[in-house]
Design a protein around this motif. Structure first.
Motif, PDB file in Angstrom:
ATOM      1  N   LYS A  59      -6.429  -3.051  -4.543  1.00 56.60           N
ATOM      2  CA  LYS A  59      -7.139  -2.963  -3.271  1.00 56.60           C
ATOM      3  C   LYS A  59      -7.730  -4.321  -2.879  1.00 56.60           C
TER       4      LYS A  59
ATOM      5  N   LEU B  49       0.835  -1.215   0.000  1.00 61.45           N
ATOM      6  CA  LEU B  49       0.000   0.000   0.000  1.00 61.45           C
ATOM      7  C   LEU B  49       0.862   1.254   0.000  1.00 61.45           C
TER       8      LEU B  49
ATOM      9  N   LYS C 184       0.911   3.976  -3.011  1.00 63.14           N
ATOM     10  CA  LYS C 184       0.638   5.404  -2.806  1.00 63.14           C
ATOM     11  C   LYS C 184       1.785   6.289  -3.315  1.00 63.14           C
TER      12      LYS C 184
END
Length: 470
Positions: free
Chosen positions: A57, A39, A43
């Protein structure tokens, strides 16, 4: 004590339960840490499509759920919680199913994604294209620099060619408003014209003619020529205009380009030349009349052809010398001193000795130059034959001055030291020329006397025959 699935105690040998707990703990920690790291990287990277974001996700949730299942397995031997364990496994199963369905749905899209080799090939191709673009840009910049220099040189030649010339150039748009102007006449500046029309600059009558010619050029597509006179800054000016229609790249007429040549001086010179020609014609007629009278009078007082030719030629030569003086000064007039010296040039070695010339120099008008030249010639010819110039020791004193009222100029001729003089019994041509022709032609008075010491002559003419004082 460890419990089995029925809540009964498990009798596992030795350290095996601990080994199971540690293994499940490590797996749980790994499955919880991996999603967190992925994650974070996702990002930071910040570049993905909506489909990629959805798949990532789902995958992260699936891994996180599997991690929770293993974490529950760590506690299972000591704490019986079948409902929680079942819930976690169910959630993990749903997430696994959703992830699998998502992968199937995204498979065609993922297959279309470029491979690493393809990406490297494309990057290499792009880099090659970039280098080619840089090379092309450098070539274009070099060509632009070259064209800029050529344009600067052409502009410099253009400015040098027009500098100091009476030629002005300017352009106007379709509404005939000035857009550019160069080398304008004295009194006008480029900023005075740009944005304005001819009606804003020139007098109404001149502006209407200029505008009509420019509109005709735009209407027909043909050049127009126009010569126009008007007052500009309190001075009458004349201009010759050449008007050309101005077109854009598509051939549509968008205005005019004009050249204006200031011909004021040329027209003034032409006018002066016409006046001079008229004056020359008038004076030539008068001169021919004088020559005709000289020929008739000379012939009437000469008994042989040879004698006529000698006397007539001498008088024509005297007229020619006066004419030369007038031509040298563009027929504006001639110096009285130069006229006297010219008629006595054959005795120039006696100037300042036997021949005295006195008087403030004045400029005579052409009519006075011709007639006084004839009078001086007759006096000189008579002195050479019968008077002070006929023998050594003779003297001549020539002087002139204004009379007391300054309205008349008097020239005096005095001879002395020559043969004794007796008044002639009859009037010869020279005397007739002095008293009748010269006097009447100049509206003056000629007095000729014959004292024993030498001839004395006074010629009085109006000061209007004088253009200026020397």
């Amino acid at each position: 004590m460890l419990l089995d699935t029925d809540g009964q105690g498990l009798n596992w040998p030795g350290s095996l339960p601990l080994l199971h707990a540690v293994a499940d703990g490590v797996i749980a920690a790994t499955f919880l840490l991996v999603p967190a790291v992925l994650l974070y990287l996702y990002k930071r990277r910040g570049e993905s499509s909506e489909r990629e974001a959805a798949l990532v996700k789902l995958f992260l949730l699936f891994v996180f759920a599997v991690g929770l299942v293993h974490f529950a397995a760590v506690l299972a031997p000591w704490f019986k919680a079948p409902a929680l364990e079942g819930l976690l496994k169910g959630a993990a199963a749903l997430l696994a199913l959703a992830t699998a369905i998502g992968l199937l749905w995204l498979a065609p899209y993922l297959l279309r994604l470029p491979s690493r080799d393809r990406l490297q090939a494309e990057i290499s191709a792009h880099l090659t294209t970039l280098e080619e673009l840089k090379s092309t840009r450098q070539q274009l910049e070099a060509r632009v620099d070259e064209r800029t220099k050529e344009l600067a040189q052409a502009t410099q030649r253009f400015e040098i060619a027009l500098r100091g010339s009476p030629i002005s150039v300017f352009s106007q748009d379709k509404d005939l408003r000035f857009t550019w102007a160069h080398n304008l006449p004295i009194g006008l500046k480029s900023e005075d014209l740009v944005g304005k029309t001819d009606a804003d600059i020139f007098p109404p009558e001149a502006a209407s003619k200029i505008v009509a010619a420019k509109q005709e050029a735009m209407k027909t597509g043909n050049s127009q020529e126009l010569e126009i006179d008007f007052e500009l800054y309190s001075r009458e000016r004349s201009f010759y205009l050449v008007i050309e229609p101005l077109s854009d790249e598509a051939g549509k007429i968008v205005g005019t380009a004009s050249v204006a040549v200031d011909v004021t001086e040329r027209k003034a010179n032409e006018h002066q030349l016409r006046l001079l020609l008229r004056e020359l014609t008038h004076r030539s007629k008068n001169l021919l009349a004088v020559i005709h009278a000289i020929a008739r009078q000379t012939a009437a007082r000469t008994t042989s052809v040879e004698g006529f030719l000698d006397r007539f030629s001498a008088r024509l030569y005297a007229i020619g010398m006066s004419h030369d003086l007038l031509v040298a000064d563009d027929w504006h007039g001639a110096s009285l001193r130069m006229l006297v010296e010219q008629q006595l040039e054959s005795h120039a070695d006696a100037f300042g000795q036997g021949i005295a010339i006195e008087g403030e120099d004045v400029m005579l008008k052409p009519e006075a130059v011709h007639n006084l030249g004839l009078a001086l010639h007759e006096l000189t010819a008579n002195a050479e034959k019968y008077g002070s110039l006929s023998k050594p020791g003779g003297e001549i004193h020539i002087s002139w001055d204004y009379c007391e009222d300054a309205k008349k100029l008097k020239l005096t001729w005095d001879e002395s030291g020559g043969p004794k003089v007796r008044e002639p019994s009859r009037s010869g041509f020279g005397r007739a020329m002095l008293e009748n022709v010269v006097g009447k032609a100049l509206a003056g008075d000629v007095t000729l006397s014959f004292p024993v010491k030498g001839v004395h002559c006074e010629i009085v003419i109006p000061a209007t025959h004088v253009t200026s004082r020397g």
